[in-house]
Design a protein around this motif. Structure first.
Motif, mmCIF file in Angstrom:
data_model
loop_
_atom_site.group_PDB
_atom_site.id
_atom_site.type_symbol
_atom_site.label_atom_id
_atom_site.label_comp_id
_atom_site.label_asym_id
_atom_site.label_seq_id
_atom_site.Cartn_x
_atom_site.Cartn_y
_atom_site.Cartn_z
ATOM 1 N N GLN A 8 84.602 95.416 15.124
ATOM 2 C CA GLN A 8 85.082 96.658 14.571
ATOM 3 C C GLN A 8 86.460 97.053 15.091
ATOM 4 O O GLN A 8 87.313 97.509 14.335
ATOM 5 C CB GLN A 8 84.071 97.783 14.875
ATOM 6 C CG GLN A 8 82.703 97.542 14.268
ATOM 7 C CD GLN A 8 82.749 97.416 12.753
ATOM 8 O OE1 GLN A 8 83.520 98.098 12.081
ATOM 9 N NE2 GLN A 8 81.923 96.527 12.207
ATOM 10 N N ASN A 9 86.697 96.866 16.395
ATOM 11 C CA ASN A 9 87.970 97.335 16.952
ATOM 12 C C ASN A 9 88.936 96.223 17.323
ATOM 13 O O ASN A 9 90.075 96.489 17.685
ATOM 14 C CB ASN A 9 87.717 98.212 18.187
ATOM 15 C CG ASN A 9 86.928 97.480 19.270
ATOM 16 O OD1 ASN A 9 86.862 96.244 19.292
ATOM 17 N ND2 ASN A 9 86.325 98.236 20.169
ATOM 18 N N GLY A 10 88.513 94.972 17.247
ATOM 19 C CA GLY A 10 89.412 93.867 17.546
ATOM 20 C C GLY A 10 89.882 93.817 18.980
ATOM 21 O O GLY A 10 90.915 93.203 19.285
ATOM 22 N N GLN A 11 89.157 94.450 19.904
ATOM 23 C CA GLN A 11 89.560 94.487 21.306
ATOM 24 C C GLN A 11 88.743 93.512 22.146
ATOM 25 O O GLN A 11 87.559 93.300 21.887
ATOM 26 C CB GLN A 11 89.418 95.892 21.875
ATOM 27 C CG GLN A 11 90.439 96.885 21.329
ATOM 28 C CD GLN A 11 90.363 98.205 22.060
ATOM 29 O OE1 GLN A 11 89.311 98.618 22.519
ATOM 30 N NE2 GLN A 11 91.504 98.873 22.181
ATOM 31 N N SER A 33 75.975 91.316 15.109
ATOM 32 C CA SER A 33 76.388 90.157 14.318
ATOM 33 C C SER A 33 77.837 90.339 13.877
ATOM 34 O O SER A 33 78.222 91.406 13.381
ATOM 35 C CB SER A 33 75.479 90.000 13.093
ATOM 36 O OG SER A 33 74.178 89.625 13.481
ATOM 37 N N GLY A 34 78.632 89.279 14.062
ATOM 38 C CA GLY A 34 80.046 89.327 13.723
ATOM 39 C C GLY A 34 80.949 89.466 14.918
ATOM 40 O O GLY A 34 82.127 89.103 14.857
ATOM 41 N N ASP A 35 80.433 89.992 16.041
ATOM 42 C CA ASP A 35 81.224 90.004 17.261
ATOM 43 C C ASP A 35 81.408 88.567 17.753
ATOM 44 O O ASP A 35 80.655 87.666 17.383
ATOM 45 C CB ASP A 35 80.527 90.821 18.353
ATOM 46 C CG ASP A 35 80.476 92.308 18.041
ATOM 47 O OD1 ASP A 35 81.298 92.749 17.211
ATOM 48 O OD2 ASP A 35 79.623 93.009 18.610
ATOM 49 N N ILE A 36 82.409 88.375 18.605
ATOM 50 C CA ILE A 36 82.622 87.057 19.209
ATOM 51 C C ILE A 36 82.405 87.166 20.709
ATOM 52 O O ILE A 36 82.840 88.118 21.348
ATOM 53 C CB ILE A 36 84.028 86.519 18.899
ATOM 54 C CG1 ILE A 36 84.113 86.090 17.431
ATOM 55 C CG2 ILE A 36 84.371 85.323 19.782
ATOM 56 C CD1 ILE A 36 85.448 85.534 17.016
ATOM 57 N N LYS A 58 93.850 96.623 30.992
ATOM 58 C CA LYS A 58 93.262 97.274 29.838
ATOM 59 C C LYS A 58 92.862 96.235 28.798
ATOM 60 O O LYS A 58 93.519 95.215 28.651
ATOM 61 C CB LYS A 58 94.258 98.262 29.227
ATOM 62 C CG LYS A 58 94.609 99.418 30.161
ATOM 63 C CD LYS A 58 95.574 100.363 29.479
ATOM 64 C CE LYS A 58 95.919 101.528 30.414
ATOM 65 N NZ LYS A 58 96.863 102.467 29.778
ATOM 66 N N PRO A 59 91.806 96.517 28.059
ATOM 67 C CA PRO A 59 91.437 95.581 26.983
ATOM 68 C C PRO A 59 92.582 95.412 26.004
ATOM 69 O O PRO A 59 93.243 96.379 25.628
ATOM 70 C CB PRO A 59 90.230 96.257 26.323
ATOM 71 C CG PRO A 59 89.682 97.175 27.378
ATOM 72 C CD PRO A 59 90.874 97.638 28.159
ATOM 73 N N PRO A 68 91.354 94.449 13.000
ATOM 74 C CA PRO A 68 89.921 94.377 12.687
ATOM 75 C C PRO A 68 89.613 93.935 11.271
ATOM 76 O O PRO A 68 88.453 93.816 10.926
ATOM 77 C CB PRO A 68 89.462 95.829 12.914
ATOM 78 C CG PRO A 68 90.690 96.655 12.673
ATOM 79 C CD PRO A 68 91.833 95.819 13.167
ATOM 80 N N GLN A 69 90.620 93.703 10.420
ATOM 81 C CA GLN A 69 90.340 93.310 9.047
ATOM 82 C C GLN A 69 89.548 92.013 9.014
ATOM 83 O O GLN A 69 89.771 91.106 9.799
ATOM 84 C CB GLN A 69 91.641 93.116 8.259
ATOM 85 C CG GLN A 69 92.393 94.418 8.025
ATOM 86 C CD GLN A 69 93.413 94.655 9.128
ATOM 87 O OE1 GLN A 69 93.255 94.144 10.222
ATOM 88 N NE2 GLN A 69 94.431 95.431 8.822
#
Length: 876
Positions: free
Chosen positions: A227-230, A256-259, A395-396, A402-403
């Motif tokens: 969701q946030n790409g961080q 699901s979808g996180d790495i 920091k992260p 997030p696209q």
């Protein structure tokens, strides 16, 4: 009386079968304590993996605490598996060779290096038994590093606190497994694992455990949120400390979808041999265990990640391999246990302390029944304060937007460099020559492919055929300890695995090989355009009908080996690698990864002979075969020995060895055409720097020297070349590269290859094999000073030794007559020691046949040597 004895034997055999789960004793929290122990084991050898099972089918229970009864000086590590079935009903069995579970399996706990007990948070437990759980048996596995002292038996194991009260959350383990080849004298080598999460319900990470062997320095874990790409760091541990499950700073939710990713960093500066991933204490492993809880009704209790990171965006920040501060007390505890001190609480820093008597998440995270409300508040912790001084300072970072498009894009060119460019403690002293590179990339050829291309070949019409692994890759949990596919339920690859390409513009002409192969490896095309392939997953060799534009499907003409059954006996292979076919139809198979042998067959597939190059100079993974018709030889890329060995096609006797310093430690593929041998090696390291893989052209018809390179330019550089094929007259070279996934096409420039400068102070080493070599294995080396001779050609015929000596004496007489050998300018010497093969040649040209199997180097560290994944799993 005889009948009575038989009944007694039967009765004893029945008693020796699998044990029932002990009833246990009441504990203080309303449950009961169950002791899982080995039944008096006597390990027979180093690195003995032994298992004992407990039948847990009757009642549904939840594990809430683990306590180990054992020490690191006896048990290298201890694992508790949950199995739907077991491969043996004996009271214990060798699970290094026969596996731990049959059917589904999961890891429920792991321990090593005198780690303290672990207690789970409230309302969380590992579920087993009964109708809802697939875990019907608990299997205790212990890796014994060494046999016990004579007369001793082992009763090590673990105590588990269990409750029959249904828990709101089930506990689980997410295991990440990385792999790498670790060269010697390297300060930093990485092994990475990256996976996209796919879970039936969200999981909540709250603890982690790291595992590596002697070379491991730090293991880190990261999460990239969809969701946030961080990127968030979720774990950082020293595998040389007690290998417990340590608390995270807060709960990390995964959907699901996180790495998820892990990086293991090794230091091999005190080791002088290459280290592989493997199952022994001398090998290495790269494991990051993440403990989590999830919904009891819809969640899953086990996840595993073994994918390499060359198919994912880079997740690792610059400090991913930064080790934790040294802590002698923890390292001492890992070896000797907590008895070395009165106070079991060790302070790591002003922000972290660990109680080595108990890791109890109840006390750490509060007393509420809902861990989601208590665990995410680390500032209230009083005992285990995670290593915040190594997390908060960074920091992260946002790596990608997030696209979905950018997030899911495969970034094939962002491969991880496993060998850091750092100074080494042993500088390289070998002086290597420079060679021309007359090959450039064909601009019309697009080399992208979406899977591992394991092999490439050219048919009679010039079309390019590629054998690839589709949606599979050879990872570190692909095979078990017994070389069988670890997932017994896996079927053949659904998609096409063989592709026919137009050689001019790389357009796909046709595809085939659907639902035929388990893990592709080698490909050869014979004079009739039949395809010969090797399947390391099925342990088989196949001859197939040609693949042409109009081909509807491929038909099997010949099938060798026992499907999915590795072996070394008649009609068996173990991960065969390559095939070479004679014009007569007879063919050779390189039975490579396990057996390291060459087998010759008739056209009908009847075995004629086999060899391993003798006991004095054995092959180590014969990886690729090619024929030299003019000299009736078959040559093999002896991969792990970094050399080419050539044998007689009639009787398998060794004819020639090619080994150059430029080959370095490994050689993956060979091909021959018109007097030249073409070869590719693998990436290596020198003086702490990465040395890219290269291709070599060797003049085997003339000088026996390397005459040029290929793939050494910036725009033609090689990643991890696995196979190669040659176009007409060697004018084009196709290279199957498995990291990144691609097939390169290099074309030769019109300018002829120039002769390389002389090396070795002007001395050229010529390998001469007498005709009686086949029976005596004598090899004669002549040390010639090229600069002292006139430009006339030196012809050394392969004759009997007496005739050879006469020719040399005659040549010397002629030279003296010309005045070229005056005493004060003499440079060419008749050296009988060299002539009779008693002098060690300078490395280069044809290598003197080694009569002893020795690498001249020994281990320098005490915990040395063999893949792991925690396996030796074979190297692709």
């Amino acid at each position: 009386m005889r009948k009575i004895l038989i009944l007694v034997v039967v009765f004893c055999a029945c008693n020796a079968q699998i044990r029932e789960l002990p009833k246990g004793e009441p504990n203080t929290v309303g449950g009961k304590n169950i002791k899982l122990r080995m039944p008096g084991i006597i390990p027979q050898k180093n690195d003995d993996y032994l298992c004992s099972a407990f039948d847990a089918r009757d009642e549904q229970l939840y594990i809430t605490q683990y306590k180990i009864e054992g020490t690191a000086d006896r048990a290298h590590h201890m694992l508790l598996y949950g199995c739907s079935d077991v491969p043996s009903k004996d009271i214990y069995w060798d699970c290094g060779h026969h596996g731990v579970c049959s059917g589904s399996s999961s890891i429920m706990f792991a321990w090593a290096k005198n780690a303290p007990p672990t207690s789970l948070p409230p309302s969380v437990g590992f579920r087993f038994g009964g109708q809802q759980s697939s875990v019907k048996y608990l299997v205790l596995q212990i890796h014994y590093a060494h046999p016990l002292p004579p007369g001793e038996k082992d009763y090590s194991g673990m105590d588990i606190d269990v409750t029959s009260e249904e828990q709101k959350y089930i506990a689980g383990i997410f295991l990440l497994i990385g792999g790498a080849i670790i060269p010697p004298f390297m300060p930093k080598v990485h092994a990475d694992a990256c996976c996209k999460v796919n879970v039936p319900a969200p999981i909540h990470l709250f603890a982690y455990r790291t595992h590596a062997h002697a070379l491991g320095r730090v293991i880190t874990g990261y999460k990239l949120g969809r969701q946030n790409g961080q990127v968030q760091e979720i774990a950082r541990g020293n595998p040389q400390w007690p290998q417990a499950f340590y608390g995270m700073p807060h709960v990390f939710d995964l959907e699901s979808g996180d790495i998820i990713a892990a990086r293991c960093t090794y230091n091999s500066t005190n080791k002088n041999t290459t280290t592989y991933m493997g199952s022994t204490a001398g090998d290495e492993m790269c494991n990051l265990y993440l403990m989590y809880y999830t919904d009891a009704k819809s969640g899953s209790s086990y996840q595993i990640c073994t994918d390499q990171c060359n198919q994912r965006p880079s997740l690792f920040p610059i400090d991913s391999d930064e080790p934790l501060p040294p802590n002698p007390l923890l390292e001492e505890h890992a070896i000797h246990g907590s008895h070395i001190q009165e106070n079991a609480t060790i302070v790591i820093s002003d922000k972290m302390s660990i109680n080595l008597e108990q890791l109890e998440y109840n006390n750490v995270f509060g007393t509420t029944d809902d861990p989601q409300k208590s665990i995410p508040e680390p500032e209230k912790k009083g005992q285990i304060d995670y290593m915040q001084n190594h997390i908060i300072h960074r920091k992260p970072g946002s790596l990608v937007p997030p696209q979905d498009e950018l997030y899911n894009k495969q970034v094939e060119d962002m491969t991880q460099n496993h060998l850091e460019m750092k100074a080494t403690s042993k500088p390289e002293t070998i002086q290597l020559k420079t060679y021309p590179d007359n090959y450039v990339a064909d601009p019309k050829w697009l080399s992208t492919i979406q899977s591992q291309p394991s092999a490439v070949a050219i048919d009679s019409k010039g079309y390019v055929v590629i054998f690839h692994r589709a949606n599979r890759a050879w990872g570190f949990n692909t095979f078990g300890f017994d070389n069988r596919l670890a997932d017994s339920s896996i079927g053949p690859i659904e998609d096409a695995t063989i592709i026919l390409f137009d050689p001019n513009d790389s357009q796909v002409i046709n595809k085939g090989g659907q639902k035929m192969f388990y893990l592709p490896h080698g490909l050869t095309i014979d004079q009739e355009d039949c395809l010969w392939v090797t399947d390391v997953g099925a342990h088989q060799v196949f001859k197939l009908t040609p693949l042409r534009k109009s081909t509807d499907s491929l038909q099997i003409l010949l099938e060798l080996g026992k499907k999915l059954e590795p072996g070394s006996g008649e009609g068996e292979f173990c991960k065969p690698t390559s095939v070479a076919v004679l014009p007569s139809g007879e063919f050779f198979v390189a039975d490579g990864y396990c057996n390291s042998r060459i087998i010759k067959y008739t056209k009908a597939g009847i075995k004629i002979s086999e060899w391993k190059a003798g006991t004095t100079s054995p092959m180590n993974v014969p990886h690729s075969l090619t024929l030299v018709p003019e000299r009736d030889m078959i040559c093999v890329a002896d991969r792990e020995n970094g050399r080419i060995q050539c044998f007689s096609i009639t009787d398998g006797r060794l004819q020639m060895v090619l080994k150059f310093p430029e080959f370095r430690s490994s050689l993956y593929a060979v091909a021959y055409k018109d007097g030249n041998m073409y070869a590719v090696n693998g990436p290596s390291s020198s003086n702490g720097k990465t040395v890219p893989a290269q291709g070599f052209v060797i003049d085997v018809k003339g000088s026996g020297e390397i005459v040029s390179l290929f793939g050494s330019k910036i725009d033609t550089h090689l990643g991890t070349p696995h196979a190669l094929a040659l176009g007409a007259n060697g004018s084009s070279i196709y290279i199957a590269d498995i990291s990144p996934y691609r097939v390169l096409k290099l074309i030769k420039q019109e300018k002829d290859v120039t002769s390389p400068p002389n090396s070795n102070n002007g001395k050229m080493m010529l390998n001469v094999l007498a005709p009686d070599f086949k029976s005596s294995f004598n090899e004669h080396m002549i040390d010639l000073d090229v600069s002292s001779f006139s430009t006339s050609v030196i012809i050394i015929s392969i004759l009997a030794v007496p005739l050879l000596i006469l020719i040399i004496i005659f040549a010397i007489i002629r030279l003296r007559q010309r005045g070229c050998c005056a005493e004060n300018k003499r440079a060419a010497k008749l050296d009988l020691g060299s002539l009779l093969g008693h002098r060690d040649p300078i490395r280069g040209g044809f290598e003197k046949l080694a009569m002893e199997d020795s690498d001249g180097e020994g281990e320098m560290d005490s915990d040395s040597e063999a893949d792991v994944v925690e396996f030796t799993k074979a190297r692709a």
